[in-house]
Design a protein around this motif. Sequence first.
Motif, PDB file in Angstrom:
ATOM      1  N   HIS A 202      -3.189 -11.530 -57.131  1.00 32.85           N
ATOM      2  CA  HIS A 202      -2.158 -12.486 -57.825  1.00 32.85           C
ATOM      3  C   HIS A 202      -1.412 -11.575 -59.333  1.00 32.85           C
ATOM      4  O   HIS A 202      -2.156 -10.692 -59.875  1.00 32.85           O
ATOM      5  N   GLU A 203      -0.116 -12.040 -59.091  1.00 34.48           N
ATOM      6  CA  GLU A 203       0.607 -11.132 -60.284  1.00 34.48           C
ATOM      7  C   GLU A 203      -0.001 -11.378 -61.622  1.00 34.48           C
ATOM      8  O   GLU A 203      -0.054 -10.551 -62.578  1.00 34.48           O
ATOM      9  N   ASN A 204      -0.655 -12.513 -61.923  1.00 34.15           N
ATOM     10  CA  ASN A 204      -1.336 -12.557 -63.410  1.00 34.15           C
ATOM     11  C   ASN A 204      -2.333 -11.502 -63.415  1.00 34.15           C
ATOM     12  O   ASN A 204      -2.623 -11.416 -64.718  1.00 34.15           O
ATOM     13  N   TYR A 205      -2.965 -11.146 -62.499  1.00 35.23           N
ATOM     14  CA  TYR A 205      -4.057 -10.447 -62.389  1.00 35.23           C
ATOM     15  C   TYR A 205      -3.425  -8.961 -62.802  1.00 35.23           C
ATOM     16  O   TYR A 205      -3.951  -8.200 -63.725  1.00 35.23           O
ATOM     17  N   GLN A 207      -0.629  -8.357 -64.471  1.00 44.50           N
ATOM     18  CA  GLN A 207      -0.175  -8.458 -65.602  1.00 44.50           C
ATOM     19  C   GLN A 207      -1.244  -8.335 -66.533  1.00 44.50           C
ATOM     20  O   GLN A 207      -0.980  -7.763 -67.807  1.00 44.50           O
ATOM     21  N   ALA A 208      -2.220  -9.022 -66.455  1.00 45.39           N
ATOM     22  CA  ALA A 208      -3.484  -8.670 -67.249  1.00 45.39           C
ATOM     23  C   ALA A 208      -3.898  -7.171 -67.472  1.00 45.39           C
ATOM     24  O   ALA A 208      -4.440  -6.876 -68.660  1.00 45.39           O
ATOM     25  N   GLN A 211      -1.387  -5.585 -69.592  1.00 44.17           N
ATOM     26  CA  GLN A 211      -1.377  -5.860 -71.054  1.00 44.17           C
ATOM     27  C   GLN A 211      -2.597  -5.413 -71.797  1.00 44.17           C
ATOM     28  O   GLN A 211      -2.689  -5.694 -72.953  1.00 44.17           O
ATOM     29  N   ASN A 233     -12.321 -12.117 -71.712  1.00 44.64           N
ATOM     30  CA  ASN A 233     -11.693 -13.528 -71.682  1.00 44.64           C
ATOM     31  C   ASN A 233     -12.760 -14.591 -71.813  1.00 44.64           C
ATOM     32  O   ASN A 233     -13.810 -14.150 -72.165  1.00 44.64           O
ATOM     33  N   GLY A 256      -5.091 -16.388 -59.852  1.00 46.99           N
ATOM     34  CA  GLY A 256      -4.487 -16.099 -60.909  1.00 46.99           C
ATOM     35  C   GLY A 256      -5.088 -16.722 -62.396  1.00 46.99           C
ATOM     36  O   GLY A 256      -4.429 -16.572 -63.577  1.00 46.99           O
ATOM     37  N   VAL A 258      -6.963 -15.751 -64.658  1.00 43.56           N
ATOM     38  CA  VAL A 258      -7.152 -14.621 -65.328  1.00 43.56           C
ATOM     39  C   VAL A 258      -8.223 -15.063 -66.813  1.00 43.56           C
ATOM     40  O   VAL A 258      -8.912 -13.917 -67.353  1.00 43.56           O
ATOM     41  N   ASP A 259      -8.162 -16.136 -67.352  1.00 43.27           N
ATOM     42  CA  ASP A 259      -9.211 -16.509 -68.448  1.00 43.27           C
ATOM     43  C   ASP A 259     -10.188 -17.046 -67.815  1.00 43.27           C
ATOM     44  O   ASP A 259     -11.307 -16.906 -68.506  1.00 43.27           O
TER      45      ASP A 259
END
Length: 299
Positions: A202-205, A207-208, A211, A233, A256, A258-259
Amino acid sequence: MKSITELLGIQYPILQGAMTHIARYPLVSAVSEAGGLGIIAASGLTGEELREQIRETNKRTDKPFAVNLMLQMDNISEQIDVLVTEGVKIVTTGAGTPKAYMDRLKKTDIKVFPVVPSVKIAQKMEHLGVDGVIAEGMEAGGHIGTTTTMALIPQVAQAVNIPVIAAGGIGDGRGMAAAFALGARGVQLGTAFLTAAECPIHENYQQAILQADDTATVVLHKAHGGAVRGLKNTLTNEESSDAFSLEALKRAADEGFVDQGFVISGQIAGLFTHLRPAKALIEAMYAEAEAISQSIKID
């Protein structure tokens, strides 16, 4: 001793880590097609699911790739049946000893590279007749040992007479050149390939990972031994046993979250600032390593 590229039939001595539920055919085929060694993570797959992964990889590249066997799985024999019938010629192993399967693997000319966390285990693997070892330092993401890459690689390289591939905390040409200076003959990357454009997460992964900084990861210890590394997290702060589950990884990688999911990552995550194709990543890394190895001067 043959070079890793000769031994494995690849262009660059760069392997892609077998990240559970992530190292699937989109990433594996891209890495192999780019000249590295893509590795399918068989953990959690049925025999037929593994067969599908192998065939889909073969559709996308005619270059060598490997399958990683997590030896604690209860269907290892079935998975070996599949990779033998499908013609896979390279296997990496983790979470146990391949001793019970070595005869069959070697009879079918499959090269075997166990992932090891210590000198003692590396020596045991050499005694079994494996073709090389992947010595992984605790900087890596996912399941880890207790020794750092900087300390582990020269000691393993000194203790065995088979090729050593370095893993853990390697993300660019500087790390690759350092690994070769320590005695390795190749490198394996996990976290770096999470930032490959072809990585099926997932793009959230992604991006994590982009970042993250140098202090973004945490090590969680299992109640009955063993440890895993991932991004800090809410889930890791709660120290829930759920963090060790495949479901927690899927929440992050597929959905996604990620938290509340487990985001496997190594300590090198802070090095990465953008996504790029696996081919660009591999070629830039190799070129940088070559340039560094030719220019290093000890004053």
